[in-house]
Design an enzyme around this catalytic site. Structure first.
Site, PDB file in Angstrom:
ATOM      1  N   LYS A 255     -14.260   1.906 -24.419  1.00 54.24           N
ATOM      2  CA  LYS A 255     -13.092   1.261 -23.894  1.00 54.24           C
ATOM      3  C   LYS A 255     -12.044   0.879 -24.675  1.00 54.24           C
ATOM      4  O   LYS A 255     -12.505   0.235 -25.604  1.00 54.24           O
ATOM      5  CB  LYS A 255     -13.527   0.049 -22.897  1.00 54.24           C
ATOM      6  N   GLU A 340     -21.090  -8.192  -4.841  1.00 57.29           N
ATOM      7  CA  GLU A 340     -20.754  -9.372  -4.213  1.00 57.29           C
ATOM      8  C   GLU A 340     -21.703  -9.772  -3.123  1.00 57.29           C
ATOM      9  O   GLU A 340     -22.136 -11.153  -3.068  1.00 57.29           O
ATOM     10  CB  GLU A 340     -19.477  -9.275  -3.582  1.00 57.29           C
ATOM     11  N   ARG A 368     -16.394  -7.815   1.000  1.00 55.44           N
ATOM     12  CA  ARG A 368     -17.301  -7.112   0.598  1.00 55.44           C
ATOM     13  C   ARG A 368     -18.689  -7.749   0.838  1.00 55.44           C
ATOM     14  O   ARG A 368     -19.688  -7.122   0.970  1.00 55.44           O
ATOM     15  CB  ARG A 368     -17.367  -6.724  -0.827  1.00 55.44           C
TER      16      ARG A 368
END
Length: 614
Positions: A255, A340, A368
């Site tokens: 990243k 979640e 979610r």
């Protein structure tokens, strides 16, 4: 909204591409130049527009290889999550518009079907790519179009989500030739958590035992392969393209690759950033304190004196303000990964044990876990506090990131109490109150710098009176929900100058509806509610229902101002609030329109202004 005119790309390999089909004709040297040009354009553009920089820098070579091997859009390439897709945008004919990224009328910060047939999935919510890809592949197969390949590119921690595991479970038992590219950079914002992350780390080290997880799930496996080595990743993807059954390509990426400030950013590798100086990676203007900052500081202070307070987040510890608490009390902050549902169910369990969990998440990700909010928290009357960051209109992140559904969804949960702080002082106070409530609660605030403190003129049965027109009748009541207090007070001043008597009230706790608010409605000729959430089923609609049930006056003139049901495009928060009429001018106009429609209404003369000699 119209798209700004395209500007020519700088001369080079990137500018020479008419579309991804041209990549196959490039030699190795040209491919390396293309990667350098794309990476430079990413840094240059995102520095001026803001956006997901680190996430996209890590997928440059991988995306080039994908378009070299697969025939997009005939072979759908589905990016999960969508903030990996900036290189994909440039390679599919949008390099000339890339300078408009995340600006009104410009390119979306995520894949967008309206922009290109190469974009198959535009929601930026994580973990659904494998399921969507499976559905596409199944549909192509049943329709006899068996020559197509579907590719799911899943990364930035999205493989930790439950939907991804469900997709692997079902797809692994299928015979469809579908390609899953695991973009393994070891992180979402923070480093990825859980046993799967540990297993991927073992695979990266070449220490996985006889068979790895993906093979046990029924997949062919290729990897690990260096996702920044164009030749190696192209070879791996070519093998995957020819596979006759589901196959996983395990690509190792970094990243922030190729940009020093991102590579050296230990927090999140510049996953996302605002406007920055590209030379240093630092913001061009000092960042103002945000609602997230205020919440994080107050929660950490409360936890110091209250050992029952714990916090939970879904792969967003720092973005949701839990940095201070996790530094002071690391054993009291729990990261579920992008899961979640697990996070909310576990929070309800912690509440049953005697703790008070504070669950910090973006408002857009709340749906979610609606089942867990309804039945694990609501039905069990669990003392869980939801803190919803990025609530309301968020701005440049667009349709899938606006936090517009929270008030409508949460107000239908029995026993749920919702607070909407109007300023930082109220955020601190309401957070303390929420933690003292023995049941489910929620607080919401926007993605913005904090507003100035708005003191109350009076407190009445739990309601804060923010404004009263002097010497004028009680013409209109403005119910200000949260941060809408600022434009509501400004609208009230404008209406007062026109001879209209106004009261502005902040309910503080917006649901359940305070009976005192119903009484206040009855004392005014008309009422306007203002919220930066969906107007249908929102707080205004709740108040209309409560007044109809309890008021002796019938009918009562009430108008709800908010966001119409739909998917708002990307633009600045200020532009979108104006578009929805949620400015002081729009609110004042709405009030006047409602009053003028009433029979026998005549505004009082504007208050006289007396000038004194200097």
């Amino acid at each position: 909204m119209t798209r700004p005119d395209a500007t020519p790309a700088a001369p080079g390999v990137l500018a020479s591409l008419a579309g991804p089909e041209d990549i196959a004709g490039l030699d190795s040297a040209q491919l390396r130049v293309l990667a350098d040009e794309v990476r430079a354009r990413l840094i240059q553009t995102v520095a001026s527009t803001g956006g997901h920089l680190g996430a996209s820098l890590g997928t440059v070579e991988l995306t080039i290889a994908l378009h070299r091997v697969f025939d997009s859009p005939r072979d759908p390439i589905i990016f999960d999550t969508g903030h990996q897709a900036y290189t994909h945008k440039m390679l599919t004919g949008r390099a000339g518009q890339f300078h408009t990224l995340r600006r009104r009328g410009g390119l979306s910060g995520y894949p967008s079907r309206a922009e290109s047939p190469h974009d198959w999935l535009e929601s930026s919510h994580a973990s659904v790519s494998i399921a969507r890809a499976h559905g596409l592949a199944r549909g192509f197969h049943l329709l006899g179009d068996t020559g197509r390949r579907v590719v799911a590119v899943i990364g930035d921690g999205a493989l930790t989500g439950g939907v991804a595991w469900e997709g692997l479970n079902i797809l692994g038992a299928d015979a469809l030739p579908l390609v899953v590219v695991v973009n393994d950079n070891g992180r979402s914002y923070d480093p990825s958590v859980g046993e799967l992350a540990a297993h991927l780390a073992q695979l990266r080290r070449g220490n996985s035992g006889n068979r790895n997880f993906f093979e046990l799930m029924g997949f062919e496996y290729v990897g690990p392969v260096d996702g920044h080595d164009l030749d190696a990743i192209t070879t791996a993807l070519t093998r995957a393209q020819k596979a006759k059954r589901p196959i996983v390509v395990h690509a190792i990426t970094e990243k922030g690759k190729g940009y020093g400030p991102a590579e050296n950013d230990a927090a999140d590798r510049m996953h996302a950033c605002g406007v920055i100086d590209p030379a240093t990676g630092k913001p061009t203007t000092p960042p103002a304190p945000t609602w997230t900052d205020v919440f994080g500081e107050e929660l950490a202070a409360l936890a110091d004196s209250n050992p029952t307070i714990v916090a939970a987040t879904a792969a967003m510890r720092l973005p949701t303000g839990l940095g201070a608490l996790s530094a002071a009390h690391p054993h009291r902050v729990f990261d579920s990964g992008i899961a979640e549902q697990h996070m909310l169910a576990a929070a309800a369990g912690m509440a049953s044990s005697g703790l008070h969990p504070v669950v910090a998440l973006y408002s857009t990700f709340l749906p979610r876990a609606l089942d867990q909010i309804l039945y694990d928290a609501g039905l069990h009357e669990a003392a869980v506090t939801l803190v919803l960051d990025r609530a309301g209109i968020t701005g440049p992140d667009g349709p899938s990131h606006h936090g517009l559904w929270d008030l409508t969804l949460l107000s239908s949960v029995p026993g749920m109490r919702i607070a909407c702080p109007r300023d930082p002082d109220r955020l601190r106070t309401l957070l303390r109150e929420a933690i003292d409530i023995p049941g489910p609660t929620a607080l919401r605030f926007p993605k913005s710098a904090v507003d100035q403190t708005i003191p109350a003129d009076a407190r009445m049965d739990g309601l804060d009176i923010l404004y009263r027109s002097p010497h004028l009748p009680l013409d209109i009541l403005i119910v200000a929900v949260g941060v809408m207090a600022t434009p509501c007070v400004a609208a009230a001043a404008d209406l007062t100058a026109r001879g209209i008597g106004v009261t502005v009230v902040d309910p503080r706790w917006v649901t359940p509806v305070n009976p005192a608010l119903v009484g206040l409605v009855a004392r005014h000729r008309a009422t306007v509610t203002v919220e930066d959430g969906l107007v249908e089923g929102g707080i205004g609609a709740r108040l209309v229902h409560a007044v109809a049930e309890r008021s002796s006056r019938s009918p009562v003139a009430i108008r709800a101002l908010g966001v119409p049901t739909g998917y708002l495009p990307h633009a600045s928060r200020t532009e979108l609030l104006s578009h929805c009429g949620l400015t002081s001018t729009g609110i004042a106009d709405g009030c006047r329109t409602l009053l003028e429609a009433l029979p026998d209404y005549t505004p009082a003369p504007p208050p006289a202004v007396t000038w004194s000699a200097p």
